[in-house]
Enzyme design. Structure first.
Site, mmCIF file in Angstrom:
data_model
loop_
_atom_site.group_PDB
_atom_site.id
_atom_site.type_symbol
_atom_site.label_atom_id
_atom_site.label_comp_id
_atom_site.label_asym_id
_atom_site.label_seq_id
_atom_site.Cartn_x
_atom_site.Cartn_y
_atom_site.Cartn_z
ATOM 1 N N ASP A 89 0.864 -1.182 0.000
ATOM 2 C CA ASP A 89 0.000 0.000 0.000
ATOM 3 C C ASP A 89 0.900 1.230 0.000
ATOM 4 O O ASP A 89 1.470 1.597 1.031
ATOM 5 C CB ASP A 89 -0.904 0.009 1.238
ATOM 6 C CG ASP A 89 -1.981 -1.069 1.202
ATOM 7 O OD1 ASP A 89 -1.865 -1.999 0.378
ATOM 8 O OD2 ASP A 89 -2.921 -0.989 2.006
ATOM 9 N N LYS A 153 -6.638 3.412 -3.010
ATOM 10 C CA LYS A 153 -7.017 3.371 -1.596
ATOM 11 C C LYS A 153 -7.277 4.783 -1.100
ATOM 12 O O LYS A 153 -6.555 5.715 -1.452
ATOM 13 C CB LYS A 153 -5.885 2.701 -0.796
ATOM 14 C CG LYS A 153 -6.100 2.631 0.705
ATOM 15 C CD LYS A 153 -4.939 1.887 1.353
ATOM 16 C CE LYS A 153 -4.969 1.965 2.881
ATOM 17 N NZ LYS A 153 -3.831 1.258 3.496
ATOM 18 N N LYS A 182 -9.904 0.275 -2.101
ATOM 19 C CA LYS A 182 -9.750 -0.045 -0.681
ATOM 20 C C LYS A 182 -10.081 1.203 0.114
ATOM 21 O O LYS A 182 -9.485 2.266 -0.098
ATOM 22 C CB LYS A 182 -8.332 -0.518 -0.366
ATOM 23 C CG LYS A 182 -8.121 -0.798 1.137
ATOM 24 C CD LYS A 182 -6.729 -1.342 1.421
ATOM 25 C CE LYS A 182 -6.478 -1.477 2.911
ATOM 26 N NZ LYS A 182 -5.124 -2.047 3.210
#
Length: 231
Positions: A89, A153, A182
């Site tokens: 991430d 995300k 996400k």
């Protein structure tokens, strides 16, 4: 599908201990979460604990502010992958974005996706939607839609505002179907988690995964069934 199958069980506090990591890995196995998201320092330990289990090890790159030079992000990513991470991430360079330096952001994502594609690794790019306008979120979608990442995300959880239903809806509207979303940051209860899923999120990053799963059990009866033992 159980809500647990959407959750990256997350612990990214700077004071995190090995005991804390052991606890969230054990909880991930028990509750059937899809992954744990841990600091880079603990990737190797998390990978060892989860060895033989389906849960993935996720770590963060350029966290939490994203203004690291992208070459340092690549180095951090390479080390994390060598230690056993299977998903990364990465925080985008918000300073570059706010300065409209799209050439830099393109260089960053080209370098990172070259690595993750070679290593067959899932890449999630964190745009920190809570500090962006709707137009800026759309601009991020326009930029990243052209690259081989798997997720955009919403948040790190360290900005003044985390995930929102509105941001997820905007992202879903302006991203191709092959890029998932996400949501993370401030997801503390089942009701909010479900609203984010209904808006288009397919993964949720939360440090409240256990309470969300237990609340789901109360709300949906058979929605959550803990795994027996450690299998």
């Amino acid at each position: 599908m159980s809500i647990a199958h959407f959750i990256d069980h997350t612990l990214l506090k700077p004071t995190t201990t090995l005991g804390d990591i052991t606890k969230i890995c054990t909880e991930a196995i028990e509750f059937g979460f899809v992954a744990v998201c841990v600091p880079p320092y603990y990737v190797k330990e998390a990978a060892m604990i989860l060895s033989g289990h389906p849960q993935k090890v996720v770590t963060v790159i350029g966290f939490p502010f994203g203004y690291h030079h992208y070459t340092s992000k690549i180095n951090e990513a390479e080390i994390s992958l060598a230690h056993g991470a299977s998903e990364l991430d990465m925080v985008m360079n918000l300073a570059a974005f706010k300065s409209n330096d799209l050439a830099y952001l393109e260089s960053e994502i080209v370098a990172m996706t070259a690595l993750t594609s070679q290593k067959n690794t899932v890449l999630k790019v964190i745009i920190e939607s809570g500090v962006l306008t709707e137009e800026e979120i759309i601009s991020c979608c326009a930029l990243y839609r052209h690259y081989p990442l798997q997720f955009l995300k919403t948040s790190t959880g360290y900005a003044e505002k985390g995930a929102s239903v509105e941001a997820v809806r905007t992202m879903r509207k302006h991203l191709p179907s092959n890029i998932q979303i996400k949501a993370s940051g401030g997801i503390k209860n089942y009701e909010f988690a479900m609203k984010l899923i209904q808006a288009g999120a397919t993964r949720l990053g939360s440090s409240s995964g256990v309470s969300i799963a237990e609340e789901a059990k109360l709300m949906e009866g058979k929605e959550f069934t803990p795994h027996s033992g450690n299998s």
